[in-house]
Design a protein around this motif. Sequence first.
Motif, PDB file in Angstrom:
ATOM      1  N   UNK A 225      -6.912  -3.265  -2.312  1.00  9.22           N
ATOM      2  CA  UNK A 225      -6.530  -4.352  -3.214  1.00  9.22           C
ATOM      3  C   UNK A 225      -7.381  -4.359  -4.486  1.00  9.22           C
ATOM      4  N   UNK A 226      -6.894  -5.115  -5.455  1.00  9.23           N
ATOM      5  CA  UNK A 226      -7.676  -5.394  -6.657  1.00  9.23           C
ATOM      6  C   UNK A 226      -8.427  -6.702  -6.434  1.00  9.23           C
ATOM      7  N   UNK A 227      -9.738  -6.682  -6.669  1.00  6.45           N
ATOM      8  CA  UNK A 227     -10.563  -7.884  -6.540  1.00  6.45           C
ATOM      9  C   UNK A 227     -10.739  -8.480  -7.928  1.00  6.45           C
TER      10      UNK A 227
ATOM     11  N   UNK B 129      -7.754 -11.791  -4.392  1.00  2.00           N
ATOM     12  CA  UNK B 129      -7.320 -10.433  -4.082  1.00  2.00           C
ATOM     13  C   UNK B 129      -5.854 -10.275  -4.480  1.00  2.00           C
ATOM     14  N   UNK B 130      -5.608  -9.283  -5.334  1.00  2.49           N
ATOM     15  CA  UNK B 130      -4.243  -8.977  -5.772  1.00  2.49           C
ATOM     16  C   UNK B 130      -3.704  -7.881  -4.859  1.00  2.49           C
ATOM     17  N   UNK B 131      -2.694  -8.238  -4.044  1.00  2.00           N
ATOM     18  CA  UNK B 131      -2.110  -7.294  -3.097  1.00  2.00           C
ATOM     19  C   UNK B 131      -0.914  -6.578  -3.703  1.00  2.00           C
TER      20      UNK B 131
ATOM     21  N   UNK C  88      -4.332 -13.719  -2.886  1.00  2.00           N
ATOM     22  CA  UNK C  88      -4.951 -14.602  -1.890  1.00  2.00           C
ATOM     23  C   UNK C  88      -6.380 -14.901  -2.330  1.00  2.00           C
ATOM     24  N   UNK C  89      -6.871 -16.057  -1.922  1.00  2.00           N
ATOM     25  CA  UNK C  89      -8.227 -16.474  -2.281  1.00  2.00           C
ATOM     26  C   UNK C  89      -9.229 -15.977  -1.253  1.00  2.00           C
TER      27      UNK C  89
ATOM     28  N   UNK D 242     -14.238 -12.579   3.222  1.00  2.00           N
ATOM     29  CA  UNK D 242     -13.487 -13.180   4.320  1.00  2.00           C
ATOM     30  C   UNK D 242     -12.260 -13.890   3.769  1.00  2.00           C
ATOM     31  N   UNK D 243     -11.103 -13.526   4.322  1.00  2.00           N
ATOM     32  CA  UNK D 243      -9.826 -14.062   3.864  1.00  2.00           C
ATOM     33  C   UNK D 243      -9.062 -14.555   5.079  1.00  2.00           C
TER      34      UNK D 243
END
Length: 340
Positions: free
Chosen positions: A30-32, A91-93, A99-100, A116-117
Amino acid sequence: RFGYSGPLFYSAAGEEQRVNYIEKYRDSVVMVKIERHTKGLDHERKEVRVYQEVGHGSGFLTESHDPDYVWFITNRHVAGGNPDADERYRLFIGPGEEVSVEEVIAHPTLDIARLKVRRTGRVATLPALTLAHTLPRQGEDVIAMGSPLHGKKDTVTEGIVSSTPEPDETRLNPYAPLIGTSANIYHGNSGGALVSLRTGEVVGVNTMIEFDPGVGAPGYAIPTTEILLFIEHAELFQVIENVFAPIELSRNRGETPVAEAYAQALVLFGAAVDRYCTQQGIADRAGFTAALAAESGIKFYFKGAMGYDVMSIDERKKFDAVYATTLGVPAGTLAGKARS
Protein backbone atom coordinates in the motif's frame (compact mmCIF):
# COMPACT_ATOMS: atom_id res chain seq x y z
CA ARG A 1 -0.75 0.11 -14.11
CA PHE A 2 2.78 -0.98 -13.25
CA GLY A 3 6.16 0.46 -14.07
CA TYR A 4 8.82 -2.24 -14.62
CA SER A 5 12.60 -2.31 -14.64
CA GLY A 6 14.58 -5.54 -14.68
CA PRO A 7 17.21 -7.69 -16.37
CA LEU A 8 17.44 -8.01 -20.13
CA PHE A 9 17.37 -11.83 -20.28
CA TYR A 10 14.05 -13.61 -20.79
CA SER A 11 12.58 -16.68 -19.11
CA ALA A 12 8.94 -17.65 -19.68
CA ALA A 13 8.80 -19.59 -16.40
CA GLY A 14 10.42 -16.72 -14.51
CA GLU A 15 8.05 -14.21 -16.06
CA GLU A 16 5.01 -16.28 -15.09
CA GLN A 17 6.24 -16.59 -11.50
CA ARG A 18 6.92 -12.87 -11.26
CA VAL A 19 3.52 -11.95 -12.66
CA ASN A 20 1.77 -14.37 -10.30
CA TYR A 21 3.40 -12.82 -7.22
CA ILE A 22 2.61 -9.30 -8.42
CA GLU A 23 -1.04 -10.11 -9.03
CA LYS A 24 -1.33 -11.85 -5.67
CA TYR A 25 0.25 -9.14 -3.52
CA ARG A 26 -0.22 -5.84 -5.34
CA ASP A 27 -3.20 -4.74 -3.24
CA SER A 28 -1.42 -5.81 -0.03
CA VAL A 29 1.44 -3.41 -0.79
CA VAL A 30 0.00 0.00 0.00
CA MET A 31 0.81 3.68 -0.15
CA VAL A 32 1.25 5.22 3.31
CA LYS A 33 -0.04 8.79 3.23
CA ILE A 34 1.42 11.16 5.82
CA GLU A 35 -0.85 13.97 7.00
CA ARG A 36 0.33 16.70 9.38
CA HIS A 37 -1.76 19.02 11.53
CA THR A 38 -1.95 22.60 10.39
CA LYS A 39 -4.18 25.56 11.13
CA GLY A 40 -7.11 26.35 8.89
CA LEU A 41 -10.26 28.49 8.78
CA ASP A 42 -13.84 27.28 8.45
CA HIS A 43 -16.63 29.05 6.51
CA GLU A 44 -17.09 31.44 9.45
CA ARG A 45 -13.37 32.29 9.43
CA LYS A 46 -12.84 30.46 12.71
CA GLU A 47 -9.62 28.60 13.27
CA VAL A 48 -10.06 24.85 12.96
CA ARG A 49 -7.81 21.80 13.19
CA VAL A 50 -7.07 20.40 9.74
CA TYR A 51 -4.60 17.89 8.35
CA GLN A 52 -2.65 18.36 5.17
CA GLU A 53 -0.90 15.61 3.22
CA VAL A 54 2.84 16.24 3.38
CA GLY A 55 4.30 13.09 1.84
CA HIS A 56 4.00 9.37 1.43
CA GLY A 57 5.88 6.11 1.59
CA SER A 58 5.08 2.44 1.16
CA GLY A 59 4.03 -0.42 3.40
CA PHE A 60 2.81 -3.99 3.18
CA LEU A 61 0.46 -6.32 5.02
CA THR A 62 1.94 -9.17 7.04
CA GLU A 63 0.61 -11.86 9.36
CA SER A 64 -1.12 -10.83 12.57
CA HIS A 65 -2.43 -13.02 15.38
CA ASP A 66 -4.77 -10.27 16.54
CA PRO A 67 -8.40 -11.18 15.68
CA ASP A 68 -9.46 -7.53 15.49
CA TYR A 69 -6.48 -5.86 13.79
CA VAL A 70 -4.00 -6.44 10.98
CA TRP A 71 -0.41 -5.29 10.82
CA PHE A 72 1.28 -3.33 8.06
CA ILE A 73 5.05 -2.85 7.97
CA THR A 74 6.80 0.32 6.86
CA ASN A 75 9.92 2.34 7.65
CA ARG A 76 10.34 4.36 10.83
CA HIS A 77 11.30 7.38 8.72
CA VAL A 78 7.90 7.07 6.99
CA ALA A 79 5.72 6.66 10.10
CA GLY A 80 6.47 7.05 13.80
CA GLY A 81 9.99 8.37 13.50
CA ASN A 82 9.05 11.86 14.63
CA PRO A 83 6.94 11.43 17.77
CA ASP A 84 6.82 15.19 18.40
CA ALA A 85 5.09 15.86 15.08
CA ASP A 86 1.30 15.90 15.07
CA GLU A 87 0.84 13.42 12.27
CA ARG A 88 -1.68 10.82 11.24
CA TYR A 89 -1.46 8.14 8.58
CA ARG A 90 -3.81 6.68 6.00
CA LEU A 91 -3.26 3.64 3.80
CA PHE A 92 -4.22 3.92 0.14
CA ILE A 93 -5.18 0.44 -1.10
CA GLY A 94 -6.77 1.37 -4.41
CA PRO A 95 -9.06 3.95 -6.04
CA GLY A 96 -11.57 5.05 -3.43
CA GLU A 97 -10.10 2.71 -0.85
CA GLU A 98 -8.32 4.31 2.10
CA VAL A 99 -8.14 3.19 5.73
CA SER A 100 -6.91 4.96 8.85
CA VAL A 101 -3.98 3.73 10.91
CA GLU A 102 -5.01 3.43 14.55
CA GLU A 103 -1.60 2.83 16.11
CA VAL A 104 2.04 3.22 15.11
CA ILE A 105 4.90 1.58 17.00
CA ALA A 106 8.38 2.40 15.71
CA HIS A 107 11.46 0.31 16.48
CA PRO A 108 13.73 2.19 18.91
CA THR A 109 16.71 2.09 16.56
CA LEU A 110 16.06 0.16 13.33
CA ASP A 111 14.23 1.88 10.47
CA ILE A 112 11.06 -0.18 10.96
CA ALA A 113 7.55 0.60 12.18
CA ARG A 114 4.43 -1.50 12.67
CA LEU A 115 1.04 -0.02 11.77
CA LYS A 116 -2.18 -1.36 13.29
CA VAL A 117 -5.34 -1.22 11.19
CA ARG A 118 -8.79 -2.54 12.06
CA ARG A 119 -9.55 -5.90 10.42
CA THR A 120 -12.70 -4.87 8.55
CA GLY A 121 -13.94 -4.46 4.98
CA ARG A 122 -11.48 -4.89 2.16
CA VAL A 123 -8.50 -5.03 4.53
CA ALA A 124 -9.79 -8.27 6.04
CA THR A 125 -9.70 -9.97 2.62
CA LEU A 126 -6.18 -9.00 1.55
CA PRO A 127 -3.53 -11.75 1.47
CA ALA A 128 -0.72 -11.24 3.99
CA LEU A 129 2.88 -11.38 2.82
CA THR A 130 5.04 -13.94 4.63
CA LEU A 131 8.28 -12.76 6.25
CA ALA A 132 11.33 -14.94 5.53
CA HIS A 133 13.08 -16.48 8.56
CA THR A 134 16.40 -16.86 6.71
CA LEU A 135 18.59 -14.50 4.71
CA PRO A 136 18.30 -14.65 0.91
CA ARG A 137 21.18 -16.00 -1.13
CA GLN A 138 23.45 -13.65 -3.02
CA GLY A 139 22.34 -13.65 -6.65
CA GLU A 140 18.75 -14.59 -5.81
CA ASP A 141 16.10 -12.98 -8.03
CA VAL A 142 13.91 -10.44 -6.22
CA ILE A 143 11.25 -7.83 -6.96
CA ALA A 144 10.88 -4.53 -5.13
CA MET A 145 7.26 -3.46 -4.68
CA GLY A 146 6.17 -0.01 -3.57
CA SER A 147 4.74 3.41 -4.37
CA PRO A 148 7.35 5.89 -5.64
CA LEU A 149 6.88 9.62 -5.95
CA HIS A 150 4.17 11.28 -8.04
CA GLY A 151 1.48 9.10 -6.43
CA LYS A 152 2.12 6.02 -8.58
CA LYS A 153 0.98 3.02 -6.55
CA ASP A 154 1.98 -0.54 -7.46
CA THR A 155 5.35 -0.02 -9.09
CA VAL A 156 7.52 -3.13 -9.39
CA THR A 157 11.19 -3.43 -10.31
CA GLU A 158 13.26 -6.59 -10.62
CA GLY A 159 16.87 -7.42 -9.84
CA ILE A 160 19.02 -9.69 -7.73
CA VAL A 161 20.33 -9.74 -4.18
CA SER A 162 23.69 -8.11 -4.79
CA SER A 163 24.99 -8.36 -1.21
CA THR A 164 24.05 -9.87 2.13
CA PRO A 165 25.26 -8.95 5.64
CA GLU A 166 28.70 -10.26 6.51
CA PRO A 167 28.93 -12.69 9.48
CA ASP A 168 31.21 -10.32 11.41
CA GLU A 169 29.46 -7.09 10.46
CA THR A 170 29.30 -4.62 13.34
CA ARG A 171 25.91 -3.28 14.32
CA LEU A 172 26.64 0.30 15.33
CA ASN A 173 24.62 1.75 12.48
CA PRO A 174 20.86 1.64 13.18
CA TYR A 175 20.27 1.01 9.47
CA ALA A 176 22.59 -2.02 9.48
CA PRO A 177 22.68 -4.86 8.62
CA LEU A 178 21.40 -4.37 5.09
CA ILE A 179 20.66 -6.44 2.00
CA GLY A 180 21.91 -4.87 -1.22
CA THR A 181 19.83 -5.23 -4.38
CA SER A 182 20.11 -4.25 -8.01
CA ALA A 183 16.32 -3.80 -8.17
CA ASN A 184 15.63 -0.09 -8.52
CA ILE A 185 14.31 1.51 -5.33
CA TYR A 186 12.88 4.98 -5.77
CA HIS A 187 11.94 7.77 -3.36
CA GLY A 188 8.55 6.82 -1.99
CA ASN A 189 9.36 3.10 -2.14
CA SER A 190 10.57 3.25 1.47
CA GLY A 191 8.75 0.62 3.52
CA GLY A 192 7.83 -1.51 0.53
CA ALA A 193 8.52 -5.22 0.19
CA LEU A 194 11.57 -6.90 -1.33
CA VAL A 195 10.15 -10.27 -2.41
CA SER A 196 12.10 -13.41 -3.34
CA LEU A 197 11.03 -14.90 -6.68
CA ARG A 198 12.29 -18.27 -5.42
CA THR A 199 10.04 -18.50 -2.35
CA GLY A 200 7.48 -15.69 -2.66
CA GLU A 201 8.47 -14.50 0.82
CA VAL A 202 9.46 -10.99 1.84
CA VAL A 203 13.22 -11.05 2.45
CA GLY A 204 13.66 -7.35 3.15
CA VAL A 205 11.98 -4.00 3.76
CA ASN A 206 13.08 -1.38 1.22
CA THR A 207 14.74 1.40 3.19
CA MET A 208 17.36 3.44 1.35
CA ILE A 209 19.39 4.13 -1.76
CA GLU A 210 23.00 5.23 -1.96
CA PHE A 211 23.87 7.89 -4.50
CA ASP A 212 27.29 7.33 -6.03
CA PRO A 213 28.14 8.77 -9.47
CA GLY A 214 30.49 5.85 -10.04
CA VAL A 215 28.05 3.02 -9.36
CA GLY A 216 24.61 4.57 -9.79
CA ALA A 217 22.14 4.30 -6.94
CA PRO A 218 22.16 0.81 -5.40
CA GLY A 219 19.22 -0.01 -3.16
CA TYR A 220 19.19 -1.50 0.32
CA ALA A 221 16.65 -3.31 2.44
CA ILE A 222 16.53 -4.35 6.09
CA PRO A 223 16.45 -8.18 6.25
CA THR A 224 13.23 -9.62 7.62
CA THR A 225 15.36 -11.83 9.88
CA GLU A 226 16.19 -8.69 11.85
CA ILE A 227 12.60 -7.61 12.49
CA LEU A 228 10.69 -10.81 13.29
CA LEU A 229 10.85 -10.29 17.07
CA PHE A 230 9.83 -6.65 16.76
CA ILE A 231 6.82 -7.36 14.56
CA GLU A 232 5.51 -9.97 17.00
CA HIS A 233 6.37 -8.06 20.19
CA ALA A 234 6.30 -4.39 19.18
CA GLU A 235 4.62 -3.35 22.43
CA LEU A 236 7.63 -4.65 24.40
CA PHE A 237 10.04 -2.66 22.23
CA GLN A 238 7.98 0.44 22.94
CA VAL A 239 8.26 -0.22 26.69
CA ILE A 240 12.03 -0.73 26.37
CA GLU A 241 12.41 2.59 24.56
CA ASN A 242 10.43 4.38 27.27
CA VAL A 243 12.52 2.72 29.98
CA PHE A 244 15.84 3.57 28.36
CA ALA A 245 15.03 7.16 27.35
CA PRO A 246 15.59 8.82 30.77
CA ILE A 247 18.80 6.84 31.33
CA GLU A 248 20.15 7.89 27.97
CA LEU A 249 19.22 11.52 28.61
CA SER A 250 20.89 11.47 32.03
CA ARG A 251 24.06 9.93 30.58
CA ASN A 252 24.20 12.43 27.71
CA ARG A 253 23.92 15.29 30.22
CA GLY A 254 26.80 13.85 32.22
CA GLU A 255 24.58 13.24 35.24
CA THR A 256 25.04 9.46 35.19
CA PRO A 257 28.42 7.82 34.54
CA VAL A 258 28.59 5.54 31.52
CA ALA A 259 29.14 2.36 33.53
CA GLU A 260 26.27 3.16 35.87
CA ALA A 261 23.90 3.96 33.00
CA TYR A 262 24.84 0.71 31.31
CA ALA A 263 24.24 -1.30 34.48
CA GLN A 264 20.88 0.43 35.08
CA ALA A 265 19.80 -0.36 31.53
CA LEU A 266 20.59 -4.05 31.99
CA VAL A 267 18.54 -4.29 35.17
CA LEU A 268 15.54 -2.38 33.77
CA PHE A 269 15.67 -4.30 30.50
CA GLY A 270 15.53 -7.60 32.37
CA ALA A 271 12.64 -6.39 34.54
CA ALA A 272 10.66 -5.14 31.52
CA VAL A 273 11.10 -8.44 29.69
CA ASP A 274 10.13 -10.40 32.80
CA ARG A 275 6.88 -8.43 33.19
CA TYR A 276 6.08 -8.88 29.51
CA CYS A 277 6.63 -12.64 29.70
CA THR A 278 4.24 -12.81 32.64
CA GLN A 279 1.59 -10.81 30.78
CA GLN A 280 1.93 -12.85 27.58
CA GLY A 281 2.35 -16.24 29.21
CA ILE A 282 5.81 -16.84 27.73
CA ALA A 283 7.22 -19.82 29.62
CA ASP A 284 10.80 -19.85 28.29
CA ARG A 285 11.83 -16.49 29.72
CA ALA A 286 15.55 -17.20 29.49
CA GLY A 287 15.33 -18.14 25.81
CA PHE A 288 13.13 -15.17 24.98
CA THR A 289 15.45 -12.77 26.81
CA ALA A 290 18.49 -14.19 25.03
CA ALA A 291 16.78 -13.81 21.64
CA LEU A 292 15.98 -10.16 22.40
CA ALA A 293 19.52 -9.50 23.61
CA ALA A 294 20.86 -10.81 20.30
CA GLU A 295 18.55 -8.56 18.27
CA SER A 296 20.59 -5.94 16.45
CA GLY A 297 18.44 -2.98 17.50
CA ILE A 298 18.63 -3.92 21.19
CA LYS A 299 22.39 -4.32 20.95
CA PHE A 300 22.60 -0.91 19.34
CA TYR A 301 20.83 0.55 22.36
CA PHE A 302 23.27 -0.99 24.78
CA LYS A 303 26.28 -0.08 22.64
CA GLY A 304 25.33 3.37 21.47
CA ALA A 305 22.66 4.94 23.61
CA MET A 306 24.05 3.54 26.86
CA GLY A 307 27.60 4.64 26.14
CA TYR A 308 29.34 1.35 25.39
CA ASP A 309 31.43 2.97 22.67
CA VAL A 310 33.00 5.51 24.99
CA MET A 311 34.06 2.89 27.51
CA SER A 312 37.65 1.81 27.85
CA ILE A 313 38.66 -1.64 26.60
CA ASP A 314 38.71 -2.98 30.17
CA GLU A 315 35.24 -1.53 30.82
CA ARG A 316 33.92 -3.12 27.65
CA LYS A 317 35.26 -6.54 28.65
CA LYS A 318 33.72 -6.17 32.08
CA PHE A 319 30.33 -5.20 30.80
CA ASP A 320 30.37 -7.75 27.97
CA ALA A 321 30.63 -10.33 30.74
CA VAL A 322 27.79 -8.68 32.69
CA TYR A 323 25.66 -8.53 29.54
CA ALA A 324 26.22 -12.21 28.82
CA THR A 325 25.60 -13.29 32.41
CA THR A 326 22.55 -11.11 32.98
CA LEU A 327 20.82 -11.77 29.67
CA GLY A 328 22.01 -15.31 28.99
CA VAL A 329 23.75 -14.71 25.69
CA PRO A 330 27.15 -16.01 24.54
CA ALA A 331 30.17 -13.95 25.58
CA GLY A 332 31.15 -11.51 22.85
CA THR A 333 27.59 -11.05 21.59
CA LEU A 334 27.64 -7.35 22.41
CA ALA A 335 30.95 -6.88 20.63
CA GLY A 336 29.19 -6.96 17.29
CA LYS A 337 29.02 -10.51 16.02
CA ALA A 338 26.08 -10.84 13.68
CA ARG A 339 23.72 -13.74 13.63
CA SER A 340 23.80 -15.89 10.52
